[in-house]
Design an enzyme around this catalytic site. Structure first.
Site, PDB file in Angstrom:
ATOM      1  N   GLN A   1       0.831  -1.202   0.000  1.00 12.56           N
ATOM      2  CA  GLN A   1       0.000   0.000   0.000  1.00 12.56           C
ATOM      3  C   GLN A   1       0.869   1.257   0.000  1.00 12.56           C
ATOM      4  OE1 GLN A   1      -2.249  -1.317   3.350  1.00 12.56           O
ATOM      5  NE2 GLN A   1      -0.400  -1.759   4.497  1.00 12.56           N
TER       6      GLN A   1
ATOM      7  N   HIS B   1      -9.619   2.909  19.293  1.00  9.84           N
ATOM      8  CA  HIS B   1      -8.814   1.839  19.893  1.00  9.84           C
ATOM      9  C   HIS B   1      -9.416   1.339  21.207  1.00  9.84           C
ATOM     10  CE1 HIS B   1      -5.337   3.382  17.268  1.00  9.84           C
ATOM     11  NE2 HIS B   1      -5.810   2.270  16.771  1.00  9.84           N
TER      12      HIS B   1
ATOM     13  N   ASP C   1      -8.509  -5.541  13.217  1.00 10.95           N
ATOM     14  CA  ASP C   1      -8.339  -4.096  13.023  1.00 10.95           C
ATOM     15  C   ASP C   1      -7.747  -3.892  11.637  1.00 10.95           C
ATOM     16  OD1 ASP C   1      -8.012  -1.376  13.325  1.00 10.95           O
ATOM     17  OD2 ASP C   1      -6.163  -1.558  14.497  1.00 10.95           O
TER      18      ASP C   1
ATOM     19  N   ASP D   1      -9.802  -1.012   5.021  1.00  8.04           N
ATOM     20  CA  ASP D   1     -11.093  -1.231   4.362  1.00  8.04           C
ATOM     21  C   ASP D   1     -11.014  -2.489   3.493  1.00  8.04           C
ATOM     22  OD1 ASP D   1     -11.919   1.078   5.537  1.00  8.04           O
ATOM     23  OD2 ASP D   1     -11.545   2.346   3.785  1.00  8.04           O
TER      24      ASP D   1
END
Ligand code: SAM
Length: 290
Positions: free
Chosen positions: A38, A69, A162, A165
């Site tokens: 990424q 968090h 966690d 997307d």
């Protein structure tokens, strides 16, 4: 510096949908690189402090990270009576690890992020978030969380997904196949949560993940966190549990830990869903009276 150049403003803009964007004014860019997975950037912003983005999408900021968090961590860790082993999938910034270690029963946290560069960059530029990654109770593994979970059996009391997307390497983290593997990786009283995007802008995702959880875990619930830098501001989190219902916890379950957002009352009210979210998750509707 001339008066004219002083007026030059740098802004980061995330296009949250083709027709909606959020912008943060940037003081300086601290890191920018293309990793094998990424495009990573870390910027110092005026309003929200240091900001981490991946592929141009806000992941976390120093100013509002505690909301996400703490909600992602303390709700499942309080739902489990005595969490000892915690698995974090994604979460390379370290925020969930930091929160999980506040629970005195936790003996081991395994963090599995596919991208080592996220972890390294956060250690350097986001120390208040990544500060627990070098704790001796933490094992950091650089590998695909999907493969890791498929090989784990009866190993973790709590699993926290966690992820970024559902694009690129994170797509498989939103599938029924993966959630079934999570069920097997959990211990007898295990609890899982996964970030489930915006109920306002992505209602189909909330509905689909909830229905999938309801078909796999004996108890499935959706709750929310208000994250100002995430699209739509209200963020959905889906919880699956083998035994314990997060809405029926004994008062003594709540541990005396230091938080900025989470309290027992916040825990309870995060399951009080606005009607438009409640309608996505029918089974969760509270029943009043007998
Ligand atoms: N809180 C953030 C949010 O909701 O926007 C997520 C933050 S965390 C930085 C997301 C992490 O998930 C990234 O570091 C990314 O490398 C990791 N990730 C994506 N797909 C993964 C996979 N299949 N296995 C493990 N980690 C993955």
């Amino acid at each position: 510096m001339t008066e004219a150049s002083k007026k030059v403003e740098m802004w980061f803009t995330e296009r949250q949908t083709p027709h909606l964007a959020i912008s943060l004014r940037v003081k300086e860019t601290l890191a920018r690189e293309t990793t094998p997975y990424q495009e990573l950037a870390i910027m110092e912003t005026y309003e929200f402090g240091t900001l981490l983005t991946l592929d141009g999408i806000v992941q976390t900021t120093v100013k509002d990270e505690f909301i996400y968090h703490e909600q992602m961590t303390h709700v499942p860790l309080h739902t489990h009576p005595e969490p000892k082993t915690v698995l974090v999938i994604g979460g390379g910034d370290g925020g969930i690890v930091r929160e999980a270690l506040k629970h005195p029963s936790v003996e081991k946290v395994v963090l599995v992020d596919i991208d080592e560069r996220v972890i390294e960059a956060c250690k350097k530029h986001l120390p208040t978030i990544s500060c627990a990654l070098d704790d001796p109770r933490v094992e950091v593994r650089i590998e695909d969380g999907i493969r890791f979970v498929k090989e784990a059996r009866n190993a973790f009391d709590v699993i926290i997904i966690d992820s970024t997307d559902p694009v690129g390497p994170a797509v498989g983290l939103f599938t029924a196949d993966f959630y079934r593997a999570v069920l097997d990786a959990l211990t007898a009283e295990g609890v899982v949560v996964t970030q489930t995007e915006s109920p306002l802008l992505n209602p189909d995702m909330v509905k689909r993940v909830f229905e999938t959880f309801a078909g796999i875990f004996p108890i499935a619930r959706v709750y929310t966190a208000e994250v100002p830098t995430y699209p739509g501001a209200i963020w959905a989190i889906t919880l699956g549990s083998k035994v314990h219902d997060p809405l029926e916890l004994p008062a003594e379950r709540f541990r005396d830990i230091e938080t900025k957002f989470y309290t027992p009352w916040v825990h309870m009210r995060s399951f009080a869903l606005p009607r438009f979210v409640e309608e996505l998750v029918q089974e969760q509707r509270p029943r009043f009276g007998r």
